[in-house]
Design an enzyme around this catalytic site. Structure first.
Site, mmCIF file in Angstrom:
data_model
loop_
_atom_site.group_PDB
_atom_site.id
_atom_site.type_symbol
_atom_site.label_atom_id
_atom_site.label_comp_id
_atom_site.label_asym_id
_atom_site.label_seq_id
_atom_site.Cartn_x
_atom_site.Cartn_y
_atom_site.Cartn_z
ATOM 1 N N CYS A 58 0.837 -1.204 0.000
ATOM 2 C CA CYS A 58 0.000 0.000 0.000
ATOM 3 C C CYS A 58 0.870 1.251 0.000
ATOM 4 O O CYS A 58 1.426 1.636 1.032
ATOM 5 C CB CYS A 58 -0.924 -0.020 1.220
ATOM 6 S SG CYS A 58 -1.943 1.455 1.343
ATOM 7 N N CYS B 161 -0.489 4.061 2.305
ATOM 8 C CA CYS B 161 -0.296 3.817 3.749
ATOM 9 C C CYS B 161 1.173 3.970 4.144
ATOM 10 O O CYS B 161 1.487 4.533 5.190
ATOM 11 C CB CYS B 161 -0.732 2.411 4.143
ATOM 12 S SG CYS B 161 -2.166 1.783 3.308
ATOM 13 N N ASP B 162 2.082 3.448 3.322
ATOM 14 C CA ASP B 162 3.475 3.314 3.756
ATOM 15 C C ASP B 162 4.465 4.212 3.016
ATOM 16 O O ASP B 162 5.645 4.249 3.377
ATOM 17 C CB ASP B 162 3.937 1.843 3.560
ATOM 18 C CG ASP B 162 3.086 0.887 4.375
ATOM 19 O OD1 ASP B 162 2.583 1.302 5.440
ATOM 20 O OD2 ASP B 162 2.925 -0.271 3.946
#
Ligand code: NAP
Length: 303
Positions: free
Chosen positions: A130, A133-134
């Site tokens: 992701c 997200c990261d």
């Protein structure tokens, strides 16, 4: 006694949330159960540019809007994992919190990430599925995005704004994703492509990813590439555990259903990416949600 709903929807992605919107507008009582986070995979899409009416919107905002709309219409939406469903004229849904019953059930369980299946993949830090997200963890660093679909291309575009360099590695020279995204990436100075190639091994130190072993898919030649992060975007597999316990699934784990989204099991409908179909897009997931909900409402009214 288990609380009863006209319709229980399993899965809180675009298909499930759309089904909740339609079923509530038709006056049915609705419980939507989601085990992880609302919006499904679209919630981690950096930028959605093909949802009609929204020339550009982040997946997270779209997911929030869908959630708010379903909630606002009075759907009960809970974060609970469904463990088991018992079929019958009244269906019982058991979760990690309790039990509920319903007349009609909509399976909108979506897909999960496919992995590259490399030795050590699960144990290393530095591997992500992701970018939204990261991505921030890799600011100023060199990363690889592996895959040739729209997820990989959108992830690479997103990461190019954060990372020093992004290398896109895809096993073919043709991309499955939209040409407009490929062209955008080709214009960026900090993005390069290694094609056709596969990631066949991982280098690490102290359980942290430090590099990749690449293999040219035509010549078989191997090379090493030092990177801080690997973003795997190699497609998805259907979440089939629950579906397979209730209805027949095809060889790939998808649930076959007619155009009305009705499965062979009475009162069980399927919507979204877990349905056996040709086109898996946000728009078709929402369309499934609407069709399944209206069919489930009709079923409830006639039962
Ligand atoms: P996808 O379209 O299925 O693409 C997966 C990619 O991974 C393909 O290029 C495939 O290569 C590659 N791949 C699969 N297994 C591999 C392996 N073992 N090793 C190396 N490469 C492998 O998946 P997706 O990109 O996640 O997209 C899924 C759906 O969501 C698509 O319909 C897409 O259009 C949609 N989507 C839409 C948006 C949006 O902004 N609206 C964003 C993301 C995704 P091959 O091409 O060689 O098979």
């Amino acid at each position: 006694m288990a609380e009863h709903f006209d319709i229980i929807i399993i899965g809180g992605g675009p298909a499930g949330l759309t089904a909740a919107i339609y079923a509530r507008r038709a006056g049915k009582t609705v419980l939507l159960l989601e085990k992880e986070g609302f919006g499904g995979q679209i919630a981690s899409s950096p930028n959605v540019e093909n949802f009609p009416g929204f020339p550009s919107i982040s997946g997270a905002e779209l997911a929030d809007r869908l959630y708010d709309q379903a909630c606002g219409l009075g759907a009960q939406i809970d974060l609970e994992e469904v463990l088991e469903v018992q079929d019958g004229s009244i269906k019982t849904v058991s979760t990690d919190y309790g039990s509920y019953s319903c007349t009609a059930l909509i399976l909108a369980t979506g897909m999960k990430h496919r992995t590259l299946g490399l030795p050590g993949e699960d144990a290393l830090s530095g591997i992500s599925f992701c970018a939204v997200c990261d991505g921030a963890f890799y600011a100023g660093k060199d990363v690889v995005v592996c895959g040739g679909g729209n997820t990989a291309l959108q992830d690479a575009l997103f990461l190019s704004e954060l990372c020093r360099h992004v290398t896109v590695i895809h096993r073919r020279t043709d991309f499955r994703g939209d040409p407009i995204l490929v062209e955008r990436l080709q214009r960026l100075e900090n993005v390069s492509f290694i094609l056709p190639a596969e990631v066949v091994g991982l280098h690490s130190q102290d359980s942290v990813l430090t590099g990749l072993v690449l293999q040219d898919t035509i010549s078989g030649t191997r090379s090493n590439l030092a990177v801080s992060g690997l973003f795997e975007a190699v497609g998805q597999l259907p979440e089939q555990r629950l579906a397979a316990s209730l209805v027949p699934v095809d060889a790939d784990g998808f649930v076959p259903a007619g155009e009305n989204c009705l499965t062979p099991a009475k009162g069980i409908f399927v919507a979204g990416d877990c349905r056996s179909k040709e086109v898996r897009q946000l728009t078709t997931a929402c369309a499934d949600g609407a069709v399944a909900a209206l069919a489930a409402c009709k079923y409830c009214s006639n039962t």
